[in-house]
Design a protein around this motif. Sequence first.
Motif, PDB file in Angstrom:
ATOM      1  N   ARG A  85       0.792  -1.179   0.054  1.00  0.00           N
ATOM      2  CA  ARG A  85      -0.037  -0.038  -0.082  1.00  0.00           C
ATOM      3  C   ARG A  85       0.782   1.265   0.020  1.00  0.00           C
ATOM      4  N   LEU A  86       2.022   1.164   0.836  1.00  0.00           N
ATOM      5  CA  LEU A  86       2.884   2.332   0.730  1.00  0.00           C
ATOM      6  C   LEU A  86       3.291   2.756  -0.455  1.00  0.00           C
ATOM      7  N   LEU A  87       3.911   1.599  -1.095  1.00  0.00           N
ATOM      8  CA  LEU A  87       4.336   1.992  -2.663  1.00  0.00           C
ATOM      9  C   LEU A  87       3.410   2.145  -3.661  1.00  0.00           C
ATOM     10  N   ARG A 145      13.561  -0.859  -9.269  1.00  0.00           N
ATOM     11  CA  ARG A 145      13.950  -1.007 -10.596  1.00  0.00           C
ATOM     12  C   ARG A 145      12.870  -0.348 -11.543  1.00  0.00           C
ATOM     13  N   ARG A 146      11.806  -0.524 -11.282  1.00  0.00           N
ATOM     14  CA  ARG A 146      10.639  -0.012 -12.330  1.00  0.00           C
ATOM     15  C   ARG A 146      10.639   1.398 -12.414  1.00  0.00           C
ATOM     16  N   CYS A 147      10.948   2.248 -11.346  1.00  0.00           N
ATOM     17  CA  CYS A 147      10.450   3.725 -11.110  1.00  0.00           C
ATOM     18  C   CYS A 147      11.934   4.490 -11.255  1.00  0.00           C
ATOM     19  N   GLY A 148      13.029   3.731 -10.940  1.00  0.00           N
ATOM     20  CA  GLY A 148      14.193   4.528 -10.992  1.00  0.00           C
ATOM     21  C   GLY A 148      14.428   5.246  -9.460  1.00  0.00           C
ATOM     22  N   VAL A 149      13.952   4.456  -8.720  1.00  0.00           N
ATOM     23  CA  VAL A 149      14.321   5.039  -7.225  1.00  0.00           C
ATOM     24  C   VAL A 149      15.328   4.198  -6.427  1.00  0.00           C
ATOM     25  N   ARG A 150      16.224   4.992  -6.070  1.00  0.00           N
ATOM     26  CA  ARG A 150      17.229   4.267  -5.097  1.00  0.00           C
ATOM     27  C   ARG A 150      16.866   3.711  -3.785  1.00  0.00           C
ATOM     28  N   VAL A 151      16.859   2.489  -3.899  1.00  0.00           N
ATOM     29  CA  VAL A 151      16.363   1.656  -2.958  1.00  0.00           C
ATOM     30  C   VAL A 151      17.593   0.874  -2.071  1.00  0.00           C
ATOM     31  N   ALA A 152      17.707   1.091  -0.683  1.00  0.00           N
ATOM     32  CA  ALA A 152      18.622   0.657  -0.009  1.00  0.00           C
ATOM     33  C   ALA A 152      17.943  -0.286   1.122  1.00  0.00           C
ATOM     34  N   ILE A 153      18.559  -1.395   1.340  1.00  0.00           N
ATOM     35  CA  ILE A 153      17.927  -2.498   2.549  1.00  0.00           C
ATOM     36  C   ILE A 153      18.724  -2.433   3.581  1.00  0.00           C
TER      37      ILE A 153
END
Length: 302
Positions: A85-87, A145-153
Amino acid sequence: MKRILIVGSGDVAQRALPWLTRRFRVYALVRQPEAAAALRAAGALPLIGDLDDRSSLRRLAGLADAILHFAPPPASGEGDPRTKRLLAALGGGKSLPQGVVYISTTGVYGDCGGEQVSETRPLRATTARARRRVDAEARLRRFGRRCGVRVAILRAPGIYAGDRLPLERLRRGDPVLAAEEDVHTNHIHAEDLARLACIALLRAPAGRVYNASDDSGLRMGAYFDAVADAFDLPRPERLSRAAIASRLSPLTLSFMSESRRLDNRRIKRELRVRFAYPTIADGLRAALAGRAGASTHSQPEP
C-alpha cells in the motif's frame, strides 16, 4: 534532498530525528493522533495515516524526496500488504521519491548453521515473520528498478539499547541453551541503526543490501551472561534444546533455532560508518553510565 518522510515512527525513528531535523524538513506518518505531539516537539511534521488503510495514504504521493521505511509487516500472513500500500501511494503522484531506505531483518537468511553470512547469501526464511520481510524487500526492489528510485535495505539483527535489554527475562530466570547447542547471534545498538539509516539515505547506491550488524559476534548465552553480569543479575540457567522447549514461548524458541555470523564489512566499506557502539560491551558500558547519571540527577540536593 530537502524533504524526508518517516514511515514507522517508533524507537529507531525517534533516535534518527535529531540528525534529520537539523538537515531536512521531516514528515512522520503515525497512526494515533496522540503520538503527534511528541513528534512535533522533536521537530517533525506529523501526518495521521495507517498503512492498513489505503485511503489514509493518498497525501503521501509526491510529498517527500526520500523515505525512511521503518514500519513492520502485519503480525500474520505470508506477505506484507503494508509495504504494498505504501508503494502504491508513493507511485501515485507526479513526482517519485529519489530514494527509499528500508529496515528489514537478518531473519530472511534463515538458519545458516553458524556460518558467516554476507549479503549475497540466498534467502531461506523459515518463519512466517521472516517471509513477510522477504516479500517487503522484493516489492521495494522491484519498485526501485521499475521507477528509477534508489532503494537500500538494511538487514538488522537483534536491536538493543540501554532501555531495550532483556532484564525482565533475566529476572524471571528464563533459561538459555547449553553451550554445546547454543546459536550464534548478532546485534546492533538502536542508535547505530538509526544513524546507519540516515547515512544510507545519502551514500547507499541503488538496489544495495547491507548487514546492519555490529562487531560483537556472540553466542546467545554469552550475550545474556554479559547483560546479567553488567547489571548484577544471576546468569541464566543453561539447558538442552529438548529441556528448554517447555519453558519458553514459541516466538523465543524460534530465535534459538537459527544460527549465523553476519559479515558487516560491506556497510563499513561502502557507507564508511564507524559504530558508536561497536560491541555489546560498549553498549552495556554506556547503559550503565546512563543509569548512573540518571540516578545522580534524581538525588535531592543537600
